[in-house]
Design a protein around this motif. Structure first.
Motif, PDB file in Angstrom:
ATOM      1  N   THR A 186       0.830  -1.209   0.000  1.00 22.92           N
ATOM      2  CA  THR A 186       0.000   0.000   0.000  1.00 22.92           C
ATOM      3  C   THR A 186       0.866   1.262   0.000  1.00 22.92           C
ATOM      4  O   THR A 186       0.643   2.186  -0.791  1.00 22.92           O
ATOM      5  CB  THR A 186      -0.941   0.013   1.222  1.00 22.92           C
ATOM      6  OG1 THR A 186      -1.753  -1.171   1.182  1.00 22.92           O
ATOM      7  CG2 THR A 186      -1.845   1.222   1.216  1.00 22.92           C
ATOM      8  N   MET A 239       2.532   1.750  -3.330  1.00 26.12           N
ATOM      9  CA  MET A 239       1.625   2.280  -4.362  1.00 26.12           C
ATOM     10  C   MET A 239       1.416   3.779  -4.202  1.00 26.12           C
ATOM     11  O   MET A 239       1.254   4.501  -5.181  1.00 26.12           O
ATOM     12  CB  MET A 239       0.300   1.524  -4.335  1.00 26.12           C
ATOM     13  CG  MET A 239       0.422   0.117  -4.914  1.00 26.12           C
ATOM     14  SD  MET A 239      -1.185  -0.694  -5.196  1.00 26.12           S
ATOM     15  CE  MET A 239      -1.649  -1.127  -3.522  1.00 26.12           C
ATOM     16  N   LYS A 240       1.423   4.247  -2.959  1.00 25.57           N
ATOM     17  CA  LYS A 240       1.270   5.690  -2.749  1.00 25.57           C
ATOM     18  C   LYS A 240       2.497   6.447  -3.263  1.00 25.57           C
ATOM     19  O   LYS A 240       2.381   7.551  -3.794  1.00 25.57           O
ATOM     20  CB  LYS A 240       1.034   5.980  -1.265  1.00 25.57           C
ATOM     21  CG  LYS A 240      -0.343   5.523  -0.790  1.00 25.57           C
ATOM     22  CD  LYS A 240      -0.557   5.853   0.679  1.00 25.57           C
ATOM     23  CE  LYS A 240      -1.955   5.457   1.114  1.00 25.57           C
ATOM     24  NZ  LYS A 240      -2.185   5.749   2.546  1.00 25.57           N
ATOM     25  N   LYS A 299       4.342   5.367  -5.718  1.00 21.44           N
ATOM     26  CA  LYS A 299       4.251   5.300  -7.186  1.00 21.44           C
ATOM     27  C   LYS A 299       3.294   6.367  -7.722  1.00 21.44           C
ATOM     28  O   LYS A 299       3.556   6.981  -8.766  1.00 21.44           O
ATOM     29  CB  LYS A 299       3.788   3.910  -7.610  1.00 21.44           C
ATOM     30  CG  LYS A 299       3.891   3.680  -9.115  1.00 21.44           C
ATOM     31  CD  LYS A 299       3.502   2.266  -9.481  1.00 21.44           C
ATOM     32  CE  LYS A 299       3.982   1.898 -10.883  1.00 21.44           C
ATOM     33  NZ  LYS A 299       3.627   0.499 -11.224  1.00 21.44           N
ATOM     34  N   HIS A 300       2.184   6.553  -7.056  1.00 23.42           N
ATOM     35  CA  HIS A 300       1.235   7.616  -7.409  1.00 23.42           C
ATOM     36  C   HIS A 300       1.976   8.955  -7.549  1.00 23.42           C
ATOM     37  O   HIS A 300       1.778   9.700  -8.516  1.00 23.42           O
ATOM     38  CB  HIS A 300       0.165   7.672  -6.319  1.00 23.42           C
ATOM     39  CG  HIS A 300      -0.752   8.857  -6.350  1.00 23.42           C
ATOM     40  ND1 HIS A 300      -1.994   8.826  -6.932  1.00 23.42           N
ATOM     41  CD2 HIS A 300      -0.617  10.108  -5.842  1.00 23.42           C
ATOM     42  CE1 HIS A 300      -2.580  10.009  -6.800  1.00 23.42           C
ATOM     43  NE2 HIS A 300      -1.775  10.803  -6.144  1.00 23.42           N
TER      44      HIS A 300
END
Lengths: 423, 423
Positions: free
Chosen positions: B120, B123-124, B126-127
Motif C-alpha cells: 500500500t 503504491m502511494k 508510485k502515485h
C-alpha cells in the motif's frame, strides 16, 4: 509571435508549409509546434543560392532562419520575419500527401499525415483532455494505480479478446482494468487508472477502435448515484478545461464554442432505461423493452437533450454479470451510461458492483461463465466485502465529441481497427 | 485524525487490522486508506452481541463505527475512538495471508496481499512518481501523446517480443513507443508518453518485468547533452516531489531519507563507457572494451557514485541501430544510460537518433534487420529530417530505487513475468 518582439531579431526552426518565389524574394511559410509564420527571404540579404534552392524545395523540408520580426497585416497571424539568414536542415522531395488522397492511402501514410493541421490541433486537445481528467482525480483525493494489461481472463466475455502468446501460456489483452481496480479499493479506497484497453471489434464503425485509452475509476463505499456524480463532474471539468486552454484549436477545427459551454455545469439529466424505450417508441423506433441500445438508438435519444445525459437501470440481461441488481426490482441492474449529445452517444459506462459472494457467483453461472476463471475476483467478496461502484470513460470518444470530429480514428495518432496495424 | 477532532464524534469505515477482546471490551484496530486507528467497543455502550461477534471475527472484515475521539498515548497514532456504534459490513473468515507464507503463495494471492502495509505504501509512492514525472513534462511545454501498443514491427529485435493474434494478422506488443514518438516530433516537437511496454524476458531477475510502465520523451532539435539534462532534471524533480509528499510512506518502508536528499540536485556525474571499463578493470572485474554492461557490472559501478550518474558513448555494436554515431569516432554511439546508485543500476536509456536516411538504412542492414520492416520509420528521414534525441524511463525501476525495494515485483500491484499471469 507577439507585438513585444516587433523590431527585434527572432530565430525560428520548423518545416516548410507553403512557399512561393517572386522575383528575387522567396515567401516561405514555416510551421512549428506553435503555429505558422511567414518568412521573407530576399536574395539581397540572404544570397542568390538560397532563393534558388527555395524555388524548387519540397514542402515539409526542415529549416532554420533568423531575421527581424515586422508587422505584416497580409501575412497569416499578422507578422512576418524578414530573414537575414536562412538554412535548410533536412530536404524533402515529393512529400507523399498533396491533398485529395483517399482515406486508405492517408492511413498508410499516417506517420506523415499526423503533421496535418487537423490532427495536430486534435492532439493538442487530447493533451488537455488527459491532463484535466487526471487533475480531477488527483485533486479529489483518488489514488492512481497501474493495473495489468496482460490478463488470464476476460471481463466482458471472450468474443472480442485478443490472445497473446505469453511464454508457454495464452494470455489476453485487457478490455478493462475494472476487476483489478476492485481489488485495489480494499487498501486505497478510491482508485483510478489510465491505460490502453483492447477490443477485437470485427465491424468497422465511426466510434470503435481496437485499441483505445481508458480512464477508469472505482471507489469503496460509493453507490451508483455517488459514482454518477463523479462521472458528470469529471466530464464537466474536462470540457471546462479544454474551453479555457484550447480555444484556438477548437476554432481551427470549426467547433462551435457556444454549444460546448452548455456542457460545463453539472448535474446532467438522468433518465431510466424504461423512459428511454418510451421516448424511442414515441419517435417510431422499432424497439422493445429488453433490447439493447445501439448506436442508432443512442443517436435518436441524444437529439432529446442539449447536454450529456445518463441512462440508468437497464434490464440485467443486457448488462454484465458484475453489476448489482436493483433491490427494488431485481430485473434491473444498477448500471449507468453517460451519453454525449449531438449524436455522439456513449462515452462512459459504469455501475454499482455486486458485493455479495453468492449473488455474484449466481450471476457468473447464469451468464454462462466459469466461476473458476473468476476465483480471485470472487475472493474479494469473501474477505471484508464493501459496497462499491465504478466506471470507465473512453478517452477517444470524449475527444471526438469535444473536438467535434466525425470519426474516432482522428482522436488517436495511430488508430488500430480491423485491417489496420501499419504504420 | 488530529487534535482538532478530540472530544468530537467521528465516524470511520475500514477493515479490521488487529483485534483483541478483554473482559467486556473489544480493542479493534481499523485500517483505511489513510492509516490505522484503534476503536474501543464496550459492551455497556454498544451491546453484548457486537462484542461477542468481534471476539471471533476474522481479520480484514469490513466495518463502520462512530464514537468520541480521545487522546490515547498507548494506541498507535496516539488517538482512539470510543465507539458508541459499531457495525460489521462484510465478514471475513480465515483470511488466507497470516504471515510467514512463501513468495509463490503470496503471488497467487496477490489480490489480497496488495492490502499489506508494504504494498500500500509503495503504491502511494508510485502515485507521486507518476504525478511528478508528468508534471515535469507538462510544466516544461512538452506535449503528451498516445502511441500504439499493438505494432507491426519490433524496436529492438524479435527475441523478446510477445506476438498477438490481431484479426487475421500477427501483431506484437510494443517494447517502446520511441519510433512513434519520433514521428510525432515533426508536428509537436517535444513529446512524451506514459504507456505499458512489454519484454518477453526469459530469465527471472530482481529488476525485470514482462510488463512495465514506460515514461518516454522525444524532442526535435535536441542533441544528446540536451536530452541528458532533461533526464536528470526529471529524475531530480521526481525524487524531490516524493520527499516532499511521501515522507511517511518512506519512513514506514524504512527508506533512508538523508540518502535520498542527495539526489535532488542536478547535474548528475557523467562518465564515458571507456572510463566505466577502466574502473571495472581496476576493480578486478573480468571485462573487455566492447562487452555490454550487465547487472553485475552496473552494481560495481554504482558503488563509485553517491548520486545517479550517466554512462555515455558506448561501442555501437552493443547499442541499437537507431542511435546516431559519434562524428568524432564512428565506433561509438551517442547513447546514454542513467544509473541509480546504491546498486540499483539502469533506470533510463536514451540517445541522439540517427537522422540521415542513408546512414540509418546502413545501420538497419548492418544489424541484420529488414529495411522493409522500417519503411515508415525511414520515411521520417526523407521529408524534413531534423536532429533529435529521446529517452525512456522504467517507472518500476525508479519506484524500486526511490522506495528502496529489493525486488521490482513490489513496484507494481499485479506483476507479470515468466510463469506469472494470475491473478
Amino acid at each position: 509571435m507577439s507585438n513585444s518582439f516587433v523590431g527585434r531579431k527572432v530565430c525560428v526552426r520548423g518545416w516548410i508549409y507553403r512557399r512561393s518565389v517572386v522575383g528575387g524574394k522567396a515567401f516561405v511559410r514555416v510551421r512549428d509546434s506553435t503555429g505558422v509564420i511567414q518568412v521573407v527571404v530576399d536574395k539581397k540579404k540572404c544570397g542568390e543560392d538560397i532563393v534558388r534552392t527555395l524555388k524548387d524545395i519540397g514542402l515539409e523540408a526542415s529549416v532554420k532562419t533568423c531575421g527581424e520580426l515586422v508587422k505584416q497585416p497580409r501575412a497569416p497571424g499578422g507578422y512576418e520575419i524578414q530573414a537575414d539568414w536562412f538554412k535548410v536542415v533536412g530536404y524533402s522531395r515529393d512529400f507523399p500527401i498533396k491533398g485529395g488522397e483517399g482515406i486508405d492511402y492517408l492511413l498508410d501514410n499516417r506517420h506523415l499525415w499526423i503533421r496535418s493541421r487537423k490532427l495536430t490541433e486534435t492532439m493538442k486537445i487530447k493533451h488537455s483532455v488527459l491532463r484535466a481528467g487526471r487533475e480531477y482525480f488527483i485533486e479529489n483525493g483518488w489514488w492512481e494505480v497501474t493495473p495489468p494489461i496482460l490478463t488470464a481472463s476476460a471481463v466482458e466475455g471472450g468474443a472480442t479478446l485478443f490472445p497473446v502468446k505469453y511464454f508457454d501460456k495464452t494470455a489476453y489483452l485487457s478490455q478493462s482494468a475494472q476487476l483489478y481496480l476492485e481489488a485495489l479499493i480494499y487498501s486505497l479506497e478510491k482508485v483510478w487508472s489510465l491505460t490502453t484497453s483492447f477490443r477485437a471489434e470485427k465491424s468497422r464503425t465511426r466510434r470503435h477502435l481496437a485499441e483505445y485509452w481508458h480512464l477508469e475509476a472505482e471507489a469503496a463505499w460509493y453507490n451508483m448515484e455517488d459514482m454518477m456524480r463523479v462521472a458528470e463532474e469529471l466530464v464537466a471539468h474536462i470540457v471546462q478545461y479544454v474551453l479555457e486552454h484550447n480555444r484556438r484549436q477548437l476554432e481551427i477545427l470549426g467547433r462551435n464554442l457556444e454549444i460546448l459551454k452548455n456542457y460545463v455545469e453539472p448535474p446532467y439529466p438522468r433518465i431510466r432505461y424504461d423512459e428511454a424505450i418510451e421516448i424511442l417508441q414515441k419517435k417510431g423506433v422499432n424497439i422493445e423493452w429488453g433490447d439493447d441500445l445501439g448506436a442508432d438508438e443512442e443517436r435518436v435519444l441524444t437529439m432529446e437533450f442539449d447536454k450529456p445525459f445518463f441512462i440508468t437501470h437497464f434490464p440485467k440481461e443486457i448488462k454484465s454479470f458484475y453489476m448489482k441488481l436493483d433491490p427494488e426490482n431485481e430485473k434491473l441492474a444498477l448500471g449507468f451510461d453517460l451519453l454525449a449529445p449531438e449524436g455522439y452517444g456513449e462515452i462512459i459506462g459504469g455501475s454499482e458492483r455486486e458485493d455479495d459472494y453468492n449473488k455474484l457467483l449466481n450471476r457468473i453461472i447464469e451468464q454462462g461463465y466459469n466461476p473458476e476463471d473468476y476465483k480471485w475476483y470472487l475472493d474479494l467478496r469473501k474477505y471484508g466485502s464493501v459496497p462499491h461502484s465504478g466506471f470507465g470513460l473512453g478517452i477517444e470518444r470524449l475527444v471526438m465529441w469535444i473536438a467535434g470530429l466525425d470519426h474516432i480514428r482522428d482522436a488517436i495518432p495511430f488508430p488500430r481497427f480491423r485491417g489496420r496495424i501499419y504504420p
